[in-house]
Motif scaffolding. Structure first.
Motif, PDB file in Angstrom:
ATOM      1  N   SER A 178      16.467  96.893  34.787  1.00  0.00           N
ATOM      2  CA  SER A 178      17.769  96.359  34.391  1.00  0.00           C
ATOM      3  C   SER A 178      18.772  97.507  34.320  1.00  0.00           C
ATOM      4  O   SER A 178      18.432  98.616  33.898  1.00  0.00           O
ATOM      5  CB  SER A 178      17.657  95.666  33.030  1.00  0.00           C
ATOM      6  OG  SER A 178      16.656  94.653  33.060  1.00  0.00           O
ATOM      7  N   VAL A 201      16.826  92.172  34.387  1.00  0.00           N
ATOM      8  CA  VAL A 201      15.828  91.848  35.399  1.00  0.00           C
ATOM      9  C   VAL A 201      14.511  91.493  34.709  1.00  0.00           C
ATOM     10  O   VAL A 201      13.985  92.268  33.904  1.00  0.00           O
ATOM     11  CB  VAL A 201      15.606  93.034  36.353  1.00  0.00           C
ATOM     12  CG1 VAL A 201      14.472  92.735  37.338  1.00  0.00           C
ATOM     13  CG2 VAL A 201      16.898  93.361  37.100  1.00  0.00           C
ATOM     14  N   THR A 260      10.477  90.221  35.544  1.00  0.00           N
ATOM     15  CA  THR A 260       9.556  90.378  36.671  1.00  0.00           C
ATOM     16  C   THR A 260       8.258  89.607  36.459  1.00  0.00           C
ATOM     17  O   THR A 260       7.844  89.326  35.335  1.00  0.00           O
ATOM     18  CB  THR A 260       9.212  91.862  36.893  1.00  0.00           C
ATOM     19  OG1 THR A 260       8.637  92.405  35.690  1.00  0.00           O
ATOM     20  CG2 THR A 260      10.441  92.656  37.265  1.00  0.00           C
ATOM     21  N   ALA A 291      11.130  89.063  41.184  1.00  0.00           N
ATOM     22  CA  ALA A 291      12.040  89.380  40.084  1.00  0.00           C
ATOM     23  C   ALA A 291      13.020  88.238  39.891  1.00  0.00           C
ATOM     24  O   ALA A 291      13.287  87.442  40.796  1.00  0.00           O
ATOM     25  CB  ALA A 291      12.792  90.678  40.353  1.00  0.00           C
ATOM     26  N   SER A 342      16.956  87.522  38.025  1.00  0.00           N
ATOM     27  CA  SER A 342      18.143  87.995  37.314  1.00  0.00           C
ATOM     28  C   SER A 342      18.468  86.989  36.221  1.00  0.00           C
ATOM     29  O   SER A 342      19.032  85.928  36.496  1.00  0.00           O
ATOM     30  CB  SER A 342      19.327  88.141  38.270  1.00  0.00           C
ATOM     31  OG  SER A 342      19.093  89.158  39.202  1.00  0.00           O
ATOM     32  N   LYS A 355      24.087  95.013  40.113  1.00  0.00           N
ATOM     33  CA  LYS A 355      23.042  94.226  40.768  1.00  0.00           C
ATOM     34  C   LYS A 355      22.520  94.939  42.009  1.00  0.00           C
ATOM     35  O   LYS A 355      21.321  94.899  42.307  1.00  0.00           O
ATOM     36  CB  LYS A 355      23.554  92.830  41.134  1.00  0.00           C
ATOM     37  CG  LYS A 355      23.754  91.913  39.945  1.00  0.00           C
ATOM     38  CD  LYS A 355      23.702  90.447  40.317  1.00  0.00           C
ATOM     39  CE  LYS A 355      22.294  89.985  40.633  1.00  0.00           C
ATOM     40  NZ  LYS A 355      22.192  88.520  40.739  1.00  0.00           N
ATOM     41  N   CYS A 398      14.254  97.528  42.114  1.00  0.00           N
ATOM     42  CA  CYS A 398      13.191  96.538  42.286  1.00  0.00           C
ATOM     43  C   CYS A 398      12.398  96.813  43.565  1.00  0.00           C
ATOM     44  O   CYS A 398      11.159  96.792  43.572  1.00  0.00           O
ATOM     45  CB  CYS A 398      13.774  95.131  42.333  1.00  0.00           C
ATOM     46  SG  CYS A 398      14.333  94.478  40.742  1.00  0.00           S
ATOM     47  N   ALA A 419      13.759  88.594  45.043  1.00  0.00           N
ATOM     48  CA  ALA A 419      14.469  88.428  43.781  1.00  0.00           C
ATOM     49  C   ALA A 419      15.210  87.097  43.807  1.00  0.00           C
ATOM     50  O   ALA A 419      15.750  86.694  44.841  1.00  0.00           O
ATOM     51  CB  ALA A 419      15.450  89.573  43.551  1.00  0.00           C
TER      52      ALA A 419
END
Length: 300
Positions: free
Chosen positions: A209, A224, A226, A231, A233, A252, A259, A267
């Motif tokens: 994050s 974030v 996981t 992942a 958001s 982001k 990530c 994600a």
């Protein structure tokens, strides 16, 4: 309801089964086993949270939960969630869960309930008195293919959230959430409850994050969560004085690159249809829509 199906209160021992069921129903929503256990076991007493599972032959095949929303000043607002394994739908499991949860909400003084339904659940919800308010779009991106990272403004410092004190993030989170599209204002967040439900949640990866700082103030951040190589958001927010500067796009972008470096290949995120600014950010990042759900309300 199908013979042999038992409805019972969920326990922490069900976390693995609940996470697997959720993935079978919502491939685009991310929840690890540890995060599922946290959801099952951690809630404010004021929520009067009730969570049930449907079980057949020792397998968890359905989930239902309901409770009051204690983060809004509008009394009696509540949330309800029901989902059943795709192979066992239209057999009365969801109906039984809905009946029990509606009874619970009536008993604890709910005046309105909110739920989210994908297209194949819309008829079920409407048959139980729910009506549409807004669309919520879910989208995903492959972290190996990202646009160039935007430049960092001179007055901005980027840090990972694990370098911050929780109070710094709480202040930004509560300010940024005030005008998020919703059916009621999120204006009464309690710090201790936020610590327990959000900050210490095992799904939140603070090292992935990212926050944009001006001095010691968090002015923009992205959280974030996981689960293995995927992942989510959970929230990206910018405080009003710093909006329009591309900071959400920046944090982001940095988070997605972190990530990718951590072995996460995909994600996902969600956006309210009214949140044009974040929809534009995610489109630029390469997110592509995978599902649309309706936010639905029912009065009690």
């Amino acid at each position: 309801m199908t013979t042999g199906v038992q409805i019972r209160p969920v326990t922490s021992a069900d976390a693995e089964a609940v996470a697997a069921l959720r993935r079978a129903v919502y491939e685009y929503k991310i929840m690890s086993v540890d995060a599922a256990r946290h959801m099952i076991t951690v809630s404010s007493p004021a929520e009067r949270f009730l969570a049930l599972v449907a079980e057949t032959d020792g397998q968890v095949v359905g989930w239902g939960s309901a409770g009051l929303n204690v983060w809004t000043s509008e009394a009696g607002q509540s949330n309800i969630s029901i989902y059943v394994h795709p192979d066992l739908r239209k057999q009365g499991i969801g109906s039984t869960l809905a009946d029990r949860l509606h009874q619970h909400l009536t008993e604890i003084g709910a005046v309105r309930a909110r739920t989210f339904a994908p297209p194949d659940g819309l008829e079920f919800a409407r048959n139980r008195g729910y009506d549409g308010t807004r669309q919520v779009h879910y989208s995903g991106v492959q972290t190996a293919v990202l646009p160039p990272q935007p430049p960092t403004p001179e007055d901005i410092t980027l840090v990972t959230v694990d370098q911050l004190e929780p109070r710094q993030v709480f202040l930004a989170d509560t300010v940024a959430s005030l005008d998020e599209p919703s059916d009621y204002p999120m204006d009464t967040a309690d710090y201790d409850e936020w610590l327990e439900e959000i900050w210490t949640a095992p799904g939140l990866d603070k090292s992935l994050s990212v926050a944009a700082m001006v001095g010691s103030e968090v002015v923009c951040y992205t959280a974030v969560e996981t689960d293995g190589d995927r992942a989510w958001s959970g929230m990206t927010g910018t405080i009003p004085a710093y909006r329009g500067r591309g900071l959400a796009k920046l944090v982001k972008s940095v988070a997605l690159r972190r990530c990718a470096a951590a072995g996460i290949t995909a994600a996902y995120t969600s956006n309210d249809d009214e949140n044009g600014a974040m929809l534009a950010v995610n489109n630029w990042l390469g997110y592509r829509r995978v599902q649309t759900e309706l936010a639905l309300l029912r009065a009690f």
